[in-house]
Write a protein that holds these residues in place. Structure first.
Motif, PDB file in Angstrom:
ATOM      1  N   VAL A  74       0.515   5.098   0.699  1.00  0.00           N
ATOM      2  CA  VAL A  74      -0.397   6.082   1.281  1.00  0.00           C
ATOM      3  C   VAL A  74       0.036   7.468   0.827  1.00  0.00           C
ATOM      4  O   VAL A  74       1.189   7.861   1.007  1.00  0.00           O
ATOM      5  CB  VAL A  74      -0.392   5.997   2.818  1.00  0.00           C
ATOM      6  CG1 VAL A  74      -1.306   7.057   3.420  1.00  0.00           C
ATOM      7  CG2 VAL A  74      -0.835   4.608   3.270  1.00  0.00           C
TER       8      VAL A  74
ATOM      9  N   ILE B 172       0.842  -1.195   0.000  1.00  0.00           N
ATOM     10  CA  ILE B 172       0.000   0.000   0.000  1.00  0.00           C
ATOM     11  C   ILE B 172       0.879   1.247   0.000  1.00  0.00           C
ATOM     12  O   ILE B 172       1.815   1.347   0.800  1.00  0.00           O
ATOM     13  CB  ILE B 172      -0.924   0.017   1.232  1.00  0.00           C
ATOM     14  CG1 ILE B 172      -1.876  -1.177   1.196  1.00  0.00           C
ATOM     15  CG2 ILE B 172      -1.725   1.321   1.305  1.00  0.00           C
ATOM     16  CD1 ILE B 172      -2.758  -1.305   2.418  1.00  0.00           C
TER      17      ILE B 172
ATOM     18  N   ILE C  43     -11.360   0.516  -2.928  1.00  0.00           N
ATOM     19  CA  ILE C  43     -10.884   1.859  -2.636  1.00  0.00           C
ATOM     20  C   ILE C  43      -9.521   2.057  -3.291  1.00  0.00           C
ATOM     21  O   ILE C  43      -8.726   1.116  -3.398  1.00  0.00           O
ATOM     22  CB  ILE C  43     -10.793   2.089  -1.104  1.00  0.00           C
ATOM     23  CG1 ILE C  43     -10.537   3.567  -0.792  1.00  0.00           C
ATOM     24  CG2 ILE C  43      -9.763   1.186  -0.465  1.00  0.00           C
ATOM     25  CD1 ILE C  43     -10.728   3.908   0.675  1.00  0.00           C
ATOM     26  N   GLY C  44      -9.264   3.268  -3.772  1.00  0.00           N
ATOM     27  CA  GLY C  44      -7.963   3.570  -4.364  1.00  0.00           C
ATOM     28  C   GLY C  44      -7.785   2.962  -5.740  1.00  0.00           C
ATOM     29  O   GLY C  44      -8.733   2.501  -6.379  1.00  0.00           O
TER      30      GLY C  44
ATOM     31  N   VAL D  58      -3.706   4.825  -2.066  1.00  0.00           N
ATOM     32  CA  VAL D  58      -4.892   5.276  -1.329  1.00  0.00           C
ATOM     33  C   VAL D  58      -4.633   6.645  -0.711  1.00  0.00           C
ATOM     34  O   VAL D  58      -3.489   7.041  -0.499  1.00  0.00           O
ATOM     35  CB  VAL D  58      -5.291   4.284  -0.212  1.00  0.00           C
ATOM     36  CG1 VAL D  58      -5.667   2.936  -0.787  1.00  0.00           C
ATOM     37  CG2 VAL D  58      -4.196   4.140   0.837  1.00  0.00           C
ATOM     38  N   ASP D  59      -5.716   7.328  -0.397  1.00  0.00           N
ATOM     39  CA  ASP D  59      -5.657   8.617   0.281  1.00  0.00           C
ATOM     40  C   ASP D  59      -5.714   8.358   1.791  1.00  0.00           C
ATOM     41  O   ASP D  59      -6.713   7.855   2.311  1.00  0.00           O
ATOM     42  CB  ASP D  59      -6.858   9.465  -0.157  1.00  0.00           C
ATOM     43  CG  ASP D  59      -6.876  10.848   0.487  1.00  0.00           C
ATOM     44  OD1 ASP D  59      -6.031  11.115   1.366  1.00  0.00           O
ATOM     45  OD2 ASP D  59      -7.748  11.654   0.118  1.00  0.00           O
TER      46      ASP D  59
ATOM     47  N   LEU E 248      -1.222  -0.645  -4.259  1.00  0.00           N
ATOM     48  CA  LEU E 248      -2.487   0.068  -4.078  1.00  0.00           C
ATOM     49  C   LEU E 248      -2.200   1.483  -3.604  1.00  0.00           C
ATOM     50  O   LEU E 248      -1.570   1.686  -2.572  1.00  0.00           O
ATOM     51  CB  LEU E 248      -3.358  -0.667  -3.055  1.00  0.00           C
ATOM     52  CG  LEU E 248      -4.684   0.001  -2.665  1.00  0.00           C
ATOM     53  CD1 LEU E 248      -5.607   0.102  -3.876  1.00  0.00           C
ATOM     54  CD2 LEU E 248      -5.354  -0.769  -1.531  1.00  0.00           C
TER      55      LEU E 248
ATOM     56  N   ARG F  91      -5.360   0.202  -7.936  1.00  0.00           N
ATOM     57  CA  ARG F  91      -4.339  -0.854  -7.947  1.00  0.00           C
ATOM     58  C   ARG F  91      -3.517  -0.740  -9.229  1.00  0.00           C
ATOM     59  O   ARG F  91      -4.073  -0.686 -10.332  1.00  0.00           O
ATOM     60  CB  ARG F  91      -4.992  -2.248  -7.881  1.00  0.00           C
ATOM     61  CG  ARG F  91      -5.651  -2.499  -6.540  1.00  0.00           C
ATOM     62  CD  ARG F  91      -6.258  -3.894  -6.427  1.00  0.00           C
ATOM     63  NE  ARG F  91      -7.057  -3.955  -5.223  1.00  0.00           N
ATOM     64  CZ  ARG F  91      -6.563  -4.215  -4.015  1.00  0.00           C
ATOM     65  NH1 ARG F  91      -5.277  -4.484  -3.887  1.00  0.00           N
ATOM     66  NH2 ARG F  91      -7.337  -4.226  -2.948  1.00  0.00           N
TER      67      ARG F  91
ATOM     68  N   PRO G  51      -6.893  10.249  -3.882  1.00  0.00           N
ATOM     69  CA  PRO G  51      -7.685   9.028  -3.747  1.00  0.00           C
ATOM     70  C   PRO G  51      -7.296   7.914  -4.706  1.00  0.00           C
ATOM     71  O   PRO G  51      -7.810   6.802  -4.609  1.00  0.00           O
ATOM     72  CB  PRO G  51      -9.116   9.513  -4.030  1.00  0.00           C
ATOM     73  CG  PRO G  51      -8.946  10.718  -4.882  1.00  0.00           C
ATOM     74  CD  PRO G  51      -7.679  11.375  -4.424  1.00  0.00           C
ATOM     75  N   GLY G  52      -6.399   8.209  -5.625  1.00  0.00           N
ATOM     76  CA  GLY G  52      -5.985   7.225  -6.621  1.00  0.00           C
ATOM     77  C   GLY G  52      -5.733   7.931  -7.936  1.00  0.00           C
ATOM     78  O   GLY G  52      -5.639   9.159  -8.003  1.00  0.00           O
TER      79      GLY G  52
ATOM     80  N   ALA H 257      -9.458  -1.047   2.606  1.00  0.00           N
ATOM     81  CA  ALA H 257      -8.628  -1.631   1.556  1.00  0.00           C
ATOM     82  C   ALA H 257      -8.580  -3.150   1.678  1.00  0.00           C
ATOM     83  O   ALA H 257      -8.578  -3.871   0.667  1.00  0.00           O
ATOM     84  CB  ALA H 257      -7.221  -1.049   1.620  1.00  0.00           C
TER      85      ALA H 257
ATOM     86  N   VAL I 292      -9.277   4.015   5.904  1.00  0.00           N
ATOM     87  CA  VAL I 292      -8.843   3.654   4.550  1.00  0.00           C
ATOM     88  C   VAL I 292      -8.148   2.288   4.515  1.00  0.00           C
ATOM     89  O   VAL I 292      -8.363   1.504   3.585  1.00  0.00           O
ATOM     90  CB  VAL I 292      -7.952   4.765   3.950  1.00  0.00           C
ATOM     91  CG1 VAL I 292      -6.659   4.940   4.741  1.00  0.00           C
ATOM     92  CG2 VAL I 292      -7.632   4.458   2.491  1.00  0.00           C
TER      93      VAL I 292
END
Length: 261
Positions: free
Chosen positions: A178, A176, A254-255, A237-238, A235, A257, A182-183, A248, A244
Motif C-alpha cells: 500500500v 499487497i 486495480i493497481g 495499490v494507492d 500488488l 502486479r 495508483p501503480g 483488489a 481499494v
C-alpha cells in the motif's frame, strides 16, 4: 480462510483515510485473515533529528549503531505500531501489535556488510505458528520489523524484506504493498495509464529509459524486494482509493502486479 500480507510504510499509513481501515475491518469480518507489516522511516528520521543523531544510509539500508537501534525500536514497535492498532480498533477490528523480537517472531542474523552498517539484519526465520495463533484468536497481527538472534541481539530489518519473509512463511503467494500512487504508470498516446502487470525485466527497462523516475524508483524496488520464496507477485495499490483492498480481491483490476517474469 484466505490470508494476505499487507506492507505499508509508516508515513503512508498515517495519511490513509478512515475508510481504508474500515475496508480492512470488513475484510476481516468477512472471513479473510490480514497480516500487516509496517515501516516508519520518516518518523525514525524525525526522532533521530530531535535527538541530534545523524541519519545515514548505505545501499538503501539505514546505518544502525546501538543508539540508532534504540530509536528505531522505540518508534517502530512503540509509536507507529500502536498508532496502527488504535486506528484499526476504532474502525471495529481486533488488532494485536507485535515486534519481531516478541516470541522470536522474526529471527535474524547480521547482514553481510554489518561492519559498515551496524545492527541491520537479514531474516533467517519467521514464527508462522505465532501469527496463525493470533489470527485464530480473531486478532489482526500488526508487525514491526525488528529481528532478534539466538543470543538476544536485536536487528533493524528492512520492512519490505520482513514483509516478503512473513508472506513466504505463511505460504501466501501474493502480497499487497500500500503506497500513495495508483501503480506503475506508462505514457501511451499522450495519456498516462496504470500498467496492470509488469515483470522485473520490464521495470529495469523503464528505469533505464527514464519512464520510472524520481521517488517512484525506490517504491518499485521496495515492492520487488518483497518477492521472496513462495511469494510470486506483489500488488502495488494507492491506499487512498475507495475500497481499494476489497476491489483488489473482488475485481482484480486495480493497481500494478509485479511478477518475477
Amino acid at each position: 480462510m484466505k490470508r494476505f500480507v499487507m506492507k505499508c510504510g509508516g508515513s503512508t499509513l498515517a495519511a490513509l483515510p478512515d475508510a481504508f481501515f474500515e475496508d480492512l475491518t470488513e475484510l476481516q469480518n468477512g472471513g479473510m485473515q490480514p497480516v500487516i507489516v509496517h515501516g516508519g522511516g520518516p518518523a525514525i528520521n524525525e526522532t533521530l533529528g530531535k535527538l541530534g543523531i545523524e541519519s545515514r544510509f548505505v545501499n538503501g539500508l539505514r546505518v544502525t549503531d546501538a543508539a540508532t537501534l534504540d530509536v528505531v525500536e522505540m518508534v517502530l514497535a512503540g509509536r507507529i505500531n500502536k498508532e496502527i492498532v488504535r486506528r484499526l480498533q476504532r474502525s471495529g477490528a481486533k488488532a494485536l501489535g507485535l515486534s519481531g523480537s516478541d516470541a522470536r517472531l522474526i529471527e535474524a542474523r547480521p547482514v553481510a556488510d554489518a561492519d559498515e552498517i551496524g545492527f541491520v539484519g537479514d531474516v533467517t526465520g519467521v514464527n508462522a505458528e505465532l501469527i496463525e495463533g493470533i489470527a485464530r484468536l480473531g486478532c489482526l497481527p500488526v508487525i514491526a520489523p525488528i529481528g532478534i538472534d539466538a543470543a538476544g541481539q536485536r536487528y533493524n530489518i528492512n520492512a519490505d524484506t520482513a514483509a516478503g519473509a512473513v508472506a513466504s512463511a505463511l505460504g501466501v503467494s501474493a502480497m499487497i504493498v500500500v503506497t500513495d500512487v495508483p501503480g506503475i504508470m506508462r505514457t501511451a498516446d499522450g495519456e498516462k495509464r496504470v500498467l496492470p502487470q509488469v515483470t522485473f525485466a520490464e521495470i529495469e527497462e523503464m528505469i533505464a529509459s527514464g519512464e520510472i523516475y524520481g521517488g517512484m524508483i525506490p517504491k518499485v524496488r521496495a515492492a520487488m524486494s518483497c518477492l521472496h520464496g513462495d511469494v510470486q507477485e506483489v500488488l502495488i495499490v494507492d491506499g487512498s482509493a475507495p475500497r481499494v483492498l476489497s476491489r483488489a480481491f473482488r475485481e482484480g483490476n486495480i493497481g500494478t502486479r509485479i511478477v518475477r517474469g
